[in-house]
Design a protein around this motif. Sequence first.
Motif, mmCIF file in Angstrom:
data_model
loop_
_atom_site.group_PDB
_atom_site.id
_atom_site.type_symbol
_atom_site.label_atom_id
_atom_site.label_comp_id
_atom_site.label_asym_id
_atom_site.label_seq_id
_atom_site.Cartn_x
_atom_site.Cartn_y
_atom_site.Cartn_z
ATOM 1 N N ALA A 106 40.942 35.952 40.699
ATOM 2 C CA ALA A 106 40.091 35.891 39.510
ATOM 3 C C ALA A 106 40.920 35.780 38.237
ATOM 4 N N ASN A 107 42.078 36.439 38.210
ATOM 5 C CA ASN A 107 42.951 36.325 37.036
ATOM 6 C C ASN A 107 43.645 34.976 36.975
ATOM 7 N N LEU A 108 44.063 34.465 38.118
ATOM 8 C CA LEU A 108 44.803 33.204 38.130
ATOM 9 C C LEU A 108 43.910 32.008 37.842
ATOM 10 N N TYR A 109 42.626 32.095 38.157
ATOM 11 C CA TYR A 109 41.735 30.982 37.835
ATOM 12 C C TYR A 109 41.526 30.845 36.327
ATOM 13 N N LEU A 110 41.935 31.861 35.563
ATOM 14 C CA LEU A 110 41.889 31.728 34.108
ATOM 15 C C LEU A 110 42.874 30.667 33.621
#
Length: 409
Positions: free
Chosen positions: A131-135
Amino acid sequence: MVRASNPGPVDPAIDAAALLRRVGFFGLFVIVPVAAQVARRAVVILAPIAIVLLVLAGALDGKYRPLRPALARLLGAPAFLAGLLVVLWSVLSLVWTPFLGPATERLLNLAATIALTLAGFLALPDRMRSANLYLLPLGVAAAATLAILLGLFGDTLRGGSDEDNTLDRGLILLALLAWPSVAWLRSRGRDVEALAVLLLVSGALVLAPNMTQLLALAVGALAFALTSYRPSLGTTITAGLIAVLLVAAPLLPFVARPIGIAVAGPVAPTVLTLKSWQKVVTTEPVRLVTGHGFETARRGRLVNLLPVNAPTTLLFELWYELGIVGALAAAYALFGCVKRAGRQAPALVPGAMAAFAAAFTIACVGVGLTAMWWVTSLSIAVLVFVAVERGQFRTRRPKASLLRAANDA
């Protein structure tokens, strides 16, 4: 009868750390690339804030890497030791630099940036949440969209002010972050989304007033394609070319100037720049050993120590300031870093080679050696790729088995 699960005691520190880490990644992956398109100093101001939030998050929940084992591994890496030699030689060059005050200040700023990058590296969790990396691709796509709007309607949006230099810096950061975004999406099997991000970035760079960023993206694309086809060959060629160009930089003007004269004529700006480079090499050959000292390439133009049209490129400034010791150490450090990039996650190797090629192209075309916004941009790219690599602990979701589910029932 279904029993309510007991989640256990709630730890406010863990919740606070998760929030800080989320905000930090949002700042690093989204706010910084977008703000860099419109604010000249956005990278230098906002990136350290985001990294500090990540460090605080790691301190709260204890997910940072222990300092002593991490430093022991770094000190055992020859590439890191070579990079440390570059820093130590830069410090020693303060003895003979003619600009002691400015050089000391610049060196302290660089040391602070390196220390902050190392702190961010230690604060990144060993297992990054998707979820953080899809930012990251969301931020790159948003920044590219804003850059396209500025390229099409820049005068209207900015009220007619001249902000080409600001946009150039933002697009350089965009050209760097495009490749970790593509690498992350492809590692999750999202090839269509990766292509869409790359097309958006390409569109933004096509509209840019400066062609440096588009050239860097094109060189990165070549490295990406070659490494995707033959990973070992692409890695070797990328690392080899970077090292050879750094080592052989003093010979480049003697090779390139006759070609430039034949193509563009003897009074073309590029040819005159190469001529001034030749003059520096031939008039002070002894200085090729020690260099003129840290910060002399930038400040020397202001006091006629250097010709005004002297190159503003990594290849020239590294040799001019740090001589053969700094150049060879930097070449070895970069060669080792490129060769080791992505070993823990082979799916990321093409993206890593593309990022190295793009960054080196930008440095060679004319960014310079120690501009703080450029060093900070490189630090962001390094931390982003480390984060993407630590998100590869699970490459595919487990598939449910109907037969196993029937047996369990």
